[in-house]
Design an enzyme around this catalytic site. Sequence first.
Site, PDB file in Angstrom:
ATOM      1  N   CYS A   1      32.835   1.342 -26.633  1.00  0.00           N
ATOM      2  CA  CYS A   1      33.277   0.227 -26.228  1.00  0.00           C
ATOM      3  C   CYS A   1      32.143  -0.596 -25.032  1.00  0.00           C
ATOM      4  O   CYS A   1      31.297  -0.925 -25.544  1.00  0.00           O
ATOM      5  CB  CYS A   1      34.593   0.673 -25.404  1.00  0.00           C
ATOM      6  SG  CYS A   1      35.525  -0.812 -24.785  1.00  0.00           S
TER       7      CYS A   1
ATOM      8  N   HIS B   1      37.975   2.321 -29.523  1.00  0.00           N
ATOM      9  CA  HIS B   1      37.850   3.818 -28.749  1.00  0.00           C
ATOM     10  C   HIS B   1      38.340   4.743 -30.158  1.00  0.00           C
ATOM     11  O   HIS B   1      39.517   4.966 -30.161  1.00  0.00           O
ATOM     12  CB  HIS B   1      38.709   3.686 -27.396  1.00  0.00           C
ATOM     13  CG  HIS B   1      38.325   2.945 -26.627  1.00  0.00           C
ATOM     14  ND1 HIS B   1      37.689   3.438 -25.595  1.00  0.00           N
ATOM     15  CD2 HIS B   1      38.615   1.670 -26.023  1.00  0.00           C
ATOM     16  CE1 HIS B   1      37.433   2.761 -24.402  1.00  0.00           C
ATOM     17  NE2 HIS B   1      37.963   1.578 -24.949  1.00  0.00           N
TER      18      HIS B   1
ATOM     19  N   GLU C   1      38.029   7.607 -30.083  1.00  0.00           N
ATOM     20  CA  GLU C   1      38.696   9.076 -29.434  1.00  0.00           C
ATOM     21  C   GLU C   1      40.334   8.906 -29.176  1.00  0.00           C
ATOM     22  O   GLU C   1      40.800   9.860 -29.089  1.00  0.00           O
ATOM     23  CB  GLU C   1      37.983   9.222 -27.899  1.00  0.00           C
ATOM     24  CG  GLU C   1      38.313   8.167 -26.772  1.00  0.00           C
ATOM     25  CD  GLU C   1      37.613   7.071 -26.969  1.00  0.00           C
ATOM     26  OE1 GLU C   1      37.247   6.319 -25.643  1.00  0.00           O
ATOM     27  OE2 GLU C   1      36.996   6.848 -27.862  1.00  0.00           O
TER      28      GLU C   1
END
Length: 231
Positions: free
Chosen positions: A87, A213, A215
């Site tokens: 990001c 993102h 994650e």
Amino acid sequence: IVGKYIQLEDSYLSVIESLHHAGFDNKVKVNIKLIDCETINKETAQEKLKGLQGIIVPGGFGNRGIEGKITTIKYARENKIPFLGLCLGMQLSIVEFARNVIGYNDAHSVELNPDTRHPVIHLMPDQEGINDIGGTLRLGSYPCVLDENSLAYRLYGTKEIAERHRHRYEVNNSYVPQFEEKGMVISAKTPLEHLPEMMELHNHPFFFAVQFHPEFTSNPRFGHPVFKVYI
């Protein structure tokens, strides 16, 4: 992981856990070091970053430690250290490339320097003039289309994916031809607006950054391809 508020380890918990998930998949133990980006500058970068086998600049908001993150990205690029930007980490990778490869010394994101002469990260035109940013983030899952001749495609093994986003500023497409001329690969874009979603460098062992993102969707059983290939 080079970020701010590193004393608050929970700030990066999802990234840390995603790296462990990738370790499970690769059958290795991942040793993670958190480094305060505010301690990094041209004089300290070698001392702070030497010996690392990989560097991650994760997401974030605000001006604190930004120049330390840009210096970190430059160090990873020039020293051929496997790098992953997430990001804001991708946006600052664009800024670093514009400054140090193309030569636009004041290149920046308009979020961080509204007066930059080279706004390589900017607002989408339909958000210009909006002062109340509530509800204006690109938030949630969005599709993106991958270049079949890219690391991104080899990573995912498919041409179309969807990933979760949480940001407002985008890569300025008017600069993309200059980036590509100097060796950057924009390897994925949104299907409608053609907004850059991933960037990579092919003269590097692993230099890869994403606007989203990954994650957010990693888990212990399956991990996430971005982290698995990075490890």
